[in-house]
Design an enzyme around this catalytic site. Sequence first.
Site, PDB file in Angstrom:
ATOM      1  N   GLY A  20      57.698  66.444 -60.555  1.00 28.85           N
ATOM      2  CA  GLY A  20      57.010  65.169 -60.419  1.00 28.85           C
ATOM      3  C   GLY A  20      56.632  64.914 -58.972  1.00 28.85           C
ATOM      4  O   GLY A  20      57.287  65.387 -58.034  1.00 28.85           O
ATOM      5  N   GLU A  21      55.559  64.146 -58.792  1.00 26.57           N
ATOM      6  CA  GLU A  21      55.061  63.881 -57.447  1.00 26.57           C
ATOM      7  C   GLU A  21      56.104  63.131 -56.628  1.00 26.57           C
ATOM      8  O   GLU A  21      56.647  62.124 -57.053  1.00 26.57           O
ATOM      9  CB  GLU A  21      53.767  63.063 -57.517  1.00 26.57           C
ATOM     10  N   GLY A  22      56.379  63.633 -55.435  1.00 28.14           N
ATOM     11  CA  GLY A  22      57.364  63.031 -54.551  1.00 28.14           C
ATOM     12  C   GLY A  22      58.673  63.783 -54.516  1.00 28.14           C
ATOM     13  O   GLY A  22      59.395  63.749 -53.513  1.00 28.14           O
TER      14      GLY A  22
END
Length: 667
Positions: A552-554
Amino acid sequence: MSVDGWNTLLVLGGIRSGKSEFAESVVAEAPTVRYVATAPAGDPEDTEWATRLAAHRARRPGSWTTEETAADPGRLAEVIAAAGPNETLLVDDLGGWVTVLLDPAHQPADDTATIAELAAAVRASAARVVLVSPEVGLSLVPTTPLGRAFTDALGATNRAVADACDAVALVVAGQTAWLKPAAGQAGTPAQAFEQAGVPAQAGPGQAGAPDEALPEVLTPAATAAPAAAPAGAPGQADWAAPTMALPMVATGLVIQPGMELPMPDDYTGPQAVDRLATLDIPGAGLGVLERVVGFAAATQGTATPTPWGAVRVLLLHGDHEGGASAGATPGESARRARQARAGKGALARLAAENGASLQVVETPTSAPIEEGPALTGERVESALRYGWRLAEQAADAGVQLLVLAACGAGTETAAAAVLAATAGAEPPAVLGRVMNEHGEYDDAAWMVRCAAVRDALHRTRRSPREAKDILAELGGGDVAVATGVLLGATARRVPVLLDGPVGVAAGMVSRDLAGQARHWCLLPDHGGRPGVRLAADVLGLTPLLDLRLDLGEGATALAALPLLRSALTLAAGLPVHPSLGGGDDEDFTEPEPAGPGPTSTEPEPEFTEPEPAGPGPTSTEPEFTGPEPAGPGPTSTEPEFTEPEPAGPGPTTIGPDEPVAPGRRAD
C-alpha cells in the site's frame, strides 16, 4: 505597524484590472472608512470620465466619507499623517495624484521632495491606509515628453510608496498576486482586519466557503517504539502560522500559480556530502545513502544534519468513481482506513515501529473522469487549502518529516491521467496492472481503466492544462489534498517522503503552483510502478531503493525510514578519521586480557589487594591457606586450575585438598 502585522497596503493594477474593487473589498467591513479622492474633476464635457467617477461613487457604502485632495498635491501627505489609529483611509488613486502633481498650475515644484513626503507620511501613519495606484511600468515607453514624465513620476511614486508600505498586492485580470506580504504577520491585510474584530470580504474570484475541521491525529503504540512527536488536538493548531507570509483573504490562503516558496539551502547539502569523506567510516562509505544526507542537510540548513525525530504519516482516503476504480473490491479502501484508525494493518504497524503519528484524512470522492470533471473548481480550492492546513498543523506540532500515503480506489488511474496531461505519457505505459482480491491479474479491469483515462483526455483535449484545471478535470480529491500538503510543507520547510502514485501526481501538479515544492520531496522507492518511475524522472527525484514492496502507498517509505535514519545517525555521530586530524578512540588504547589464562609475574595493582605480601604470616585455617594465583580473579582449588604454578615464595600445593605452609616438608 499595527500589532497584528499590517498597517499600510499598496494595491497596484492595470486599467480595468479590478484593483479598486479589491481595495474596496479589503476595507468594506471596517467601522469607518475615509475615501480620499485624488483625481481632478476633469472637463465637464468629458462624459466618459464623469461616468467612471460616478461608478466609483456608486460602489461606496453610504457610511463612508469622502475627502478631495486634487487641489493641492501636498494635501494627501497631510491627510495621511493626521489620521488617527482608529481610522481607515482608502486612497484612490496615486495616478490621479501624479497628474495633479505634474499640472503646470503647481509648477515649479520639487516633485521628488513631494513624493518623499508622501512616502514618509505613509511609513509613519498610525491609521490603516490602503492606496490604489496604476501599474504602467509594463507598457511601452511613451512617445511624448508629457507621457514619459507621467510614467517616470508614477513609477518613482509607486516604488517609494511600496517601500513604505507593509504589504503590496498586484491585481491582474481580477486575480490578486502578493508582491510584498507583511513581514512576520499571521495572514495578510484582509485577515488583519478580521483579527481586529472586523470581518473582511473575499477579493474578486476568491472562494468563500469555510474550511473543514482537521482530522484526529493518532499515535499507534508499539513495543519498544521510539517516542512519537506530540500531536495537537483536532483543529487546535492555527494554520496561519507566524512564519507564513503569503496571500490570504478572510476565507483562507490564495493558492495560485507562481507562488514564491522557500528553497532548501544550496550550500549545506554539498557540504554535508563532502564532510562524509572526512569521517571515520569503514569501507567505501554510505553509497546511495549519501543522497539522504545531502537532502537532510539542505532541508535542515546545516552541514551536520540529524535524524528525523518527529514523523507524521498522512493517509489520504478518497475513492474515484467510474472506470478509474474498475476491478477494485467495493469497500476495501474504507476498511483500510478504519484499520489504520484502529492502529492495525501494515501502515499503522510500521508507523508505530518508527514512532510516527498517523492522521487518516478523508478526501472528496471524485466523479467519473470519463464523463465529466472529477471535482468542481470550488472543491479544488477547498481541497488545496485543506491540504495546506494539514501541513501547517504538523509543522506547528513540531513534526520534522511528513510521509504521504493513500488508500483510495482508482488512485493509480487518476495519477495516470495526471501524468498523461502533464508529461504527455501514454496511459497504458504508466498504468500498472490490476490485481483482484484473489491475487490474480484482472486484465479486463485494466483495459477499462485505460479506456477511462483515454476518454477523459479526449473530453478535456481543449481544456486548459493549468494546475487547478488538471486537478478539477482529472486528479480529484486525494490528489488535490496531496498537492496542498506539498505546498504547505514547502512553505514551512518540512520535507516529505513520497511513496506511490498519489504523491508523485501531486508533485507533478505542484510544479505549476510552486516549482520549489519538488526540492523538499524524497522518493525512497519507485515500488515497481511505471507511473512512479516516469514522474520521478520528470521531477528529478532519483529513487534510493528497489524494494518492490506492495503493502500500500506509504508503507514502503516507512519500511525504508529506519535505514534513512541510520545513515543520518552515522553522518552526525562519527568522528573525523585519525589520518585527517581526528582523535583515537579510548576503547582501543588499553586492551584488557580475556579470561583466567596465563598471567604475568608482575602483579597488577588492581589484583594485589587480596594477595598476601611476600612470605608474611598466613592463615592457620587450611581452607584459606591455599594458593592465590596472581591472575585476573580468584581460582578454584580443583586440580585443573592448579597449573601453572604461581611464581614467588607463596604457599605451594601438594595435593588437591591439602595445602602446606612454606617451610613444611610433605611426607
